[in-house]
Design an enzyme around this catalytic site. Structure first.
Site, short mmCIF file in Angstrom:
data_model
loop_
_atom_site.label_atom_id
_atom_site.label_comp_id
_atom_site.label_asym_id
_atom_site.label_seq_id
_atom_site.Cartn_x
_atom_site.Cartn_y
_atom_site.Cartn_z
N SER B 165 2.62 -22.46 -54.56
CA SER B 165 4.01 -22.06 -54.43
C SER B 165 4.10 -20.78 -53.59
CB SER B 165 4.62 -21.88 -55.83
OG SER B 165 6.01 -21.86 -55.77
N ARG B 237 17.07 -18.34 -63.93
CA ARG B 237 15.82 -19.00 -64.33
C ARG B 237 16.07 -20.44 -64.76
NH1 ARG B 237 10.65 -18.85 -62.99
NH2 ARG B 237 9.23 -19.19 -64.72
N ASP B 334 6.89 -33.49 -56.68
CA ASP B 334 7.48 -32.17 -56.43
C ASP B 334 8.79 -32.31 -55.66
OD1 ASP B 334 8.01 -29.49 -55.82
OD2 ASP B 334 5.92 -29.02 -55.37
N HIS B 367 6.85 -29.63 -59.46
CA HIS B 367 6.23 -28.44 -58.86
C HIS B 367 5.28 -27.74 -59.84
CE1 HIS B 367 5.93 -25.36 -55.86
NE2 HIS B 367 6.46 -24.41 -56.62
N ASP B 368 5.60 -27.82 -61.12
CA ASP B 368 4.77 -27.19 -62.15
C ASP B 368 3.36 -27.78 -62.24
OD1 ASP B 368 5.80 -25.03 -63.45
OD2 ASP B 368 6.62 -26.13 -65.15
#
Lengths: 52, 390
Positions: B165, B237, B334, B367-368
């Protein structure tokens, strides 16, 4: 609690805890009122690493 | 009494337990010149290390963290580091990044809030937090600070620079800005330049923070408990957290379940919650306690500004500076950094005569995944490092 010699519990300890929780645990609430298991909820929330 | 016990900032500060952090203080007479034209003086960079640097200083690996990560890449949660290492299980003795073999360094990025100079740090002129005075920085600026760290540690060439990232953005800037100081590179789930959609997600988060009156233009550090900009940061967030995952995994984990099973709770109230809302609330809450709102803004802006072509004409010009072999890693699900971007890295490097392999992590975690599917990250990483070992 000290178990009396010769007396065996009819339900294994882990199931007794489960039953106690199912019937409300310390809250005394009815089964329908029991919140979801804390562990499962935490796992759901934590399933992201959270450090992106 | 405040309704919520959130601190004004979750930044680490001197006097708190430092955990396994170490610190490097740059000489006062050597400020860092930033892309913005401004300078930062008396810069401190927090870092952690694992393993031993060999006599030839040829076994050093630099890890670059993502947006809200920090120098604690490996190790358990401890006093001073409330969360386990972000790559715990991937970095360590016998792990994919084997600390019996490699000397591993991870720095908290410039602009961060876990020991490195950032908006919550004290300004050298008046001893008060920088707050709104902290300048906009770029990923390239972060890398310039890391170069200073390399010099101070006596490391001329990193065997590898690795990160996902925003960490991957740093990897690419290392590759292009300092090609003679890297032997191999592993950018993961990242891009050569932030796209309009990535910037759009960032802009929504920034707006949420700006609209929180308790942000106070960035000067909120004296706020009492519960009086800081926690609402804005939490919303920012929550938005980001959606982009870090995928539709499939949200459906699998939460579906349409309600957050409460009380008999009189039917979910039809306007503010009755679905289970997925609990998840977002939880991650907003967690971040407020361990991060700084201004750092979130500054680092997020740096990511939006990321463009390896800036000042270099074209992407081709920029990429043609890469001299080291590259392993570009993408994630199948992602949605924030789609795989076409990591394939673009491969194609562009190979087109200009460089060497780049591409590996895709097959995961539903979005993405995690580079922080979750460690087995899939570790295997190609180990193979790549071994293949290019001296």
């Amino acid at each position: 609690m000290v178990r009396q010699p010769g007396l065996k519990p009819t339900v294994p300890a882990h199931l007794r805890v489960g039953m106690w929780l199912r019937f409300g645990g310390a809250t005394g609430r009815t089964p329908n009122a029991i919140p979801r298991g804390f562990t499962r909820n935490q796992q759901r929330k934590e399933f992201s690493n959270g450090q992106i | 009494m405040a309704r919520f016990d959130y601190p004004a900032t979750g930044a680490w500060s001197a006097g708190q337990p430092s955990g396994t952090r170490k610190f490097l203080n740059f000489p006062a007479d050597r400020p860092i010149a930033l892309d913005s034209g401004k300078t930062l003086q008396d810069v401190t960079i927090a870092y952690e290390t694992w393993g031993e640097l060999n006599a030839e200083k040829s076994n050093a690996i630099l890890l670059c963290h993502a947006w809200t990560g920090d120098s604690h890449a490996a190790g358990s949660a401890e006093e001073g580091s409330p969360t386990p290492g972000w790559w715990e299980g991937l970095v360590g003795s016998g792990c994919a990044i084997d600390t019996d073999k490699w000397f591993v360094v991870c720095t908290n990025s410039l602009g961060g809030c876990q020991g490195s100079t950032g908006p919550a740090s004290l300004h050298p002129q008046d001893g008060k937090q920088y707050g709104s005075r902290f300048p906009v920085i770029t990923v390239r600026d972060m890398v310039r600070a890391q170069v200073r760290v390399s010099d101070m540690l006596g490391i001329d060439v990193w065997h590898s620079v690795i990160g996902g990232s925003m960490g991957g953005m740093q990897v690419l800037e290392w590759a292009i800005t300092f090609p003679h100081r890297v032997r191999t590179l592993v950018p993961i789930a990242t891009c050569l330049q932030a796209t309009a959609q990535q910037i759009a997600w960032g802009a929504i988060g920034r707006r949420a923070i700006r609209l929180d009156p308790k942000w106070q233009g960035g000067d909120y550090y004296d706020a009492a408990i519960g009086e800081g900009p926690w609402q804005g940061l939490a919303i920012a967030r929550m938005i980001a957290q959606v982009t870090f995952r995928s539709d499939n995994v949200f459906t699998d984990r939460f579906g349409r379940e309600l957050a409460d099973m009380d008999a009189d709770y039917n979910g039809l109230g306007l503010w009755d919650k679905f289970e997925v809302e609990n998840y977002l609330d939880h991650h907003g809450d967690k971040l407020i306690r361990r991060f700084d709102t201004n750092s979130y803004l500054i680092i997020g802006k740096a990511m939006d500004l990321h463009d390896v072509a800036r000042g270099r004409g074209t992407l081709q010009n920029a990429v043609s500076r890469i001299a080291a072999p590259v392993l570009s890693v993408g994630i199948s699900s992602d949605i924030l950094y789609p795989t076409y971007q990591q394939k673009q890295i491969r194609d562009m490097i190979n087109d200009v005569g460089g060497t780049c392999e591409y590996v895709e992590i097959d995961s539903p975690h979005g993405h995690d995944a580079f922080l979750i599917n460690l087995d899939q990250v570790g295997k190609p990483l180990t193979d790549f490092l071994t293949k290019h070992a001296i």
